[in-house]
Each structure stands twice: as C-alpha cells, then as structure tokens.
Scaffold this active site. Structure first.
Site, mmCIF file in Angstrom:
data_model
loop_
_atom_site.group_PDB
_atom_site.id
_atom_site.type_symbol
_atom_site.label_atom_id
_atom_site.label_comp_id
_atom_site.label_asym_id
_atom_site.label_seq_id
_atom_site.Cartn_x
_atom_site.Cartn_y
_atom_site.Cartn_z
ATOM 1 N N TYR A 173 20.829 32.293 34.596
ATOM 2 C CA TYR A 173 19.671 32.807 34.618
ATOM 3 C C TYR A 173 18.729 31.807 33.790
ATOM 4 O O TYR A 173 17.514 31.910 34.122
ATOM 5 C CB TYR A 173 20.077 34.018 33.324
ATOM 6 N N GLU B 238 45.691 45.249 40.662
ATOM 7 C CA GLU B 238 44.493 44.631 41.244
ATOM 8 C C GLU B 238 43.195 45.232 40.809
ATOM 9 O O GLU B 238 42.342 44.550 40.281
ATOM 10 C CB GLU B 238 44.549 44.721 42.697
ATOM 11 N N ASP C 11 46.244 46.467 46.880
ATOM 12 C CA ASP C 11 45.915 47.414 47.889
ATOM 13 C C ASP C 11 46.912 46.787 48.932
ATOM 14 O O ASP C 11 47.076 45.614 49.085
ATOM 15 C CB ASP C 11 44.546 47.372 48.360
#
Length: 420
Positions: free
Chosen positions: A167, A257, A309
């Site tokens: 930033y 996960e 997954d």
C-alpha cells in the site's frame, strides 16, 4: 425407531474422550537466537549489491541484476512455472556476460525451469533483470526499492507486513506503476531473497498472519502467552515472533484446508473428542502456519494428518505442507513436513461414501497435470490422481449430519490409519 448413526456418534465421541484422558503432556523450550550477526551480514550484502549497481552506472552501463533462482521440486517432465514477470530474460549459466557486470556473487542455486526429464538430474539457469530492457525495467526498480526498504528495516531491527509495504508503494505516484497488485511485491521479494541467499522473512517484510490453531496447547512468546483453547481458535504468530516454549496435550495434529471446516470441527468439539490440535492455513498456508506444523511434527513428535478437498487444488495444498513450494524452494528444508500424511478426502472414497462429484474445470485439469509431473508423487498418490479425473468434491459433502466429520469420518480414518 432410534437412529443407528446417532448411537454410533455417541459411542465414538465417548470412546475418544476416554482415550483423551490418557494423553501425555509434552513440553519443549526453544532457545532464542540472537539475530544481530545475521542482520549485520544481510546489511553488508545489500550494500555490496547496491555498490555493484553504482559501479555499473559509473561505467556508463545500464545496471542489471543476475542470480540463480529455481526450485527443489524436481519434475518428471519439463513444466514451466508462471511468473508475473514472465517478460524478464533468463540466460543460461554459460551466457557470455562479464561477471563483474552482474550481481551473481550472492546466489548459486538450482532452477527447475531448466530441468530435463530425468528425476535425478538438475541444471541451473541464471536469471537476469536488465534495466536497459523495457520489459524487465520495472522489476529491476522494484527489487532495488525492496532492498532499500529491507536495509532500513534491518538497521532499525523492525518489521513491516508485505501488505503495508504494498500500500505504501501503491499510494505513491512515483511507485504505483511498479505494483499492479501485491503479487508483484511477493514475487520480487522472493527474487531479492534469492539474490541475497536468505529467507524472504529475514528481510523484515512479513506476510500477514492468517493461520489458526485450536486445542490443548500453550505457546509462549517473548512478549505474550497464546492459549489455544480459546473458542474459535487463535491466530498463529508470524515467523518473526520468538517462541520460547510450547506445551501441548494431544495425540496428533489435524491440518484442515478451510477455515469453514475448521470452525465446524470446533463446533463438534473435535480437539477434545479426538484429543488433537486443529490447524488451518485458510487455503494455501502462510509461513507461520507451515513452521508451526513443522515444529509440532519434529520437536513435539506428533503425527500430522492433513484433510483437504478432493480436488487438484486441495491436493496441491496438502503437498505444500509435505514437500514444500517452488516459490520458497530455498526454505523447504525449514518449512516442509515430509512426515505429514494425507488423511482425506481421497478421491477413491467419494463413491463408497455416496458423495456426488462434479467435473473438473480447465484450471483443475491444468493443476492436475502439474502435480502428476512431480517426481515425489508415489504410486498411491498417482492412483488417487487418476481417480480424481472422473470428478471432484469438497469436504462439505461429508458434513451433512451433525458431528459426522468428527465422530464418523475422521475418528475412523485415524483409528484405521487410513492415510497416504
């Protein structure tokens, strides 16, 4: 008529809680390492690199930076890694350039971009970032800006998050063009680390902490004590945090996960029911999460089980915990946890469990091909990858019944040691 699944859940949880009572408490103290000398060394390297750039300019030559960069994940076939700075030139080690004109004294590592098909053969490739070339000029400037910021942080012995640094650059008209997004900062920082032969976090620019941990564990830092029994879990400290000691009472570590499944397991009282420590990196893990898992495995001698997954990206996350990542190839020995095991979800389980699958996307298939090319993928993993081509599913597909993940799926998998 009573529900047999509910009875099974109650029995499993009761048994797990009884087993939990016999868990031994483990405690380790970690000596604090004085970083004064390492900081001094890095400051010297940055100043030497800067001096070489000045010397090139003083000879009326456009400055360039040259270094070896790559990964230690060997491939079964030549698979090139996408880079946000793909326009940068990459010369072979035999490129006819004067060594005095390039900053190549600080890196001598391998590069998997130039590996051949042999699993035991590696070659090197020198990357050159040349200010004279329009397509690599921005990267050169960004690397110099990062070295300047790192020099300031090292001298003051302070740190800054990469997000904050991004930033800072983005809000200034003189530097905003260098960073279309934060990925450019992350990649350039890794390249500076390659140039200086250090870990990216050694330069004082840290990734924002995002991992969570929950369970019967206390982490003592030099300035605070982290109680991991707090509801909802606690944030895993950044790599720069100095851990003095760890106390843990658990049978194993369960790496999840996703944050959503992590929170669901907390609702099911999983840490107590299975006597485990829950960890999540909220997707691809940050350095702090990976290092904590490594410590719990090697220092605390706890088994590490990973649940992701049943899709290519979930499997890729599991492999990063176990074997490391290409972007931090230099630090894989510090971060990789080869003793970790893939507990689930295995693609071969989807049909027996009655889970509905969906077809793989183009991105899934591309990721699957890159995973299949890695030489650490063993026969059992290859079988699962072949089955995965038929369809994928998420962990949520197993959590439709109350406490089903903890009391049925996870407890049975751990008890049977059904992992890869």
């Amino acid at each position: 008529m009573s529900n047999p699944n509910k009875k099974f859940c109650r029995r499993s949880i009761a048994l797990s809680i009884k087993e939990c009572l016999g868990v031994c408490e483990k405690y380790i103290e970690i000596p604090i390492v004085d970083n004064k000398e390492s900081r001094k060394n890095l400051i010297t390297r940055i100043e030497a690199a800067t001096l070489k750039i000045i010397e090139q300019i003083s000879r009326e030559r456009a400055p360039s930076i040259s270094y070896f960069s790559g990964q230690n994940i060997r491939l079964k076939s030549d698979t090139r890694k996408k880079n946000v700075y793909s326009e940068c030139s990459a010369h072979s080690q035999q490129t006819s350039t004067s060594s005095s004109d390039h900053l190549s004294d600080f890196a001598q590592e391998k590069d998997a971009d130039n590996e051949d098909t042999s699993q035991n053969s590696e070659k090197t490739k020198r990357k050159t970032v040349d200010f004279a070339m329009t397509r690599s000029r921005n990267k050169f400037v960004l690397m110099v800006v990062i070295m300047a910021e790192a020099h300031r942080l090292l001298i003051s012995n302070t740190t800054k998050t990469r997000r904050s640094f991004y930033y800072d650059l983005k809000t200034k008209t003189t530097t905003s063009y260098l960073v279309p997004d934060q990925t450019y900062v992350d990649r350039a920082l890794n390249e500076v680390a390659n140039l200086l032969k250090c870990a990216p976090w050694d330069l004082g620019l840290l990734a924002t902490a995002k991992g969570l941990v929950a369970g019967n564990m206390t982490i003592t830092l030099d300035d605070q004590v982290i109680d991991c029994t707090i509801p909802g879990g606690v944030q895993i400290p950044q790599i720069i945090s100095k851990i003095i000691s760890i106390r843990v009472k658990a049978n194993f570590v369960l790496v999840i996960e996703k944050d959503a499944i992590f929170q669901k397991l907390l609702e099911e009282n999983c840490p107590r029911a299975l006597s485990c420590i829950l960890v999540t990196g909220k997707g691809y893990p940050d350095v702090g999460t990976r290092m904590l898992v490594k410590i719990l495995s090697e220092k605390m001698d706890l088994p590490i089980y990973i649940v992701v997954d049943a899709d290519p990206f979930g499997i890729d996350i599991m492999l990063i915990y176990r074997f490391g990542s290409s972007s931090l190839y230099r630090e894989n020995e510090t971060l990789a946890c080869p003793n970790a095991r893939w507990l689930g979800i295995h693609p071969s389980e989807l049909i027996p469990l009655g889970v509905k699958t969906i077809p793989l996307t183009r991105a899934d298939l591309a990721k699957l091909r890159t995973i299949e090319a890695r030489n650490y993928v063993n026969e059992d993993m290859s079988k699962q990858l072949n089955i995965l081509q038929k369809g994928k599913a998420e962990i949520e597909a197993l959590s439709s019944f109350p406490n089903s993940l903890t009391a049925m799926y996870l407890s049975n998998k751990v008890r049977r040691k059904d992992y890869i």
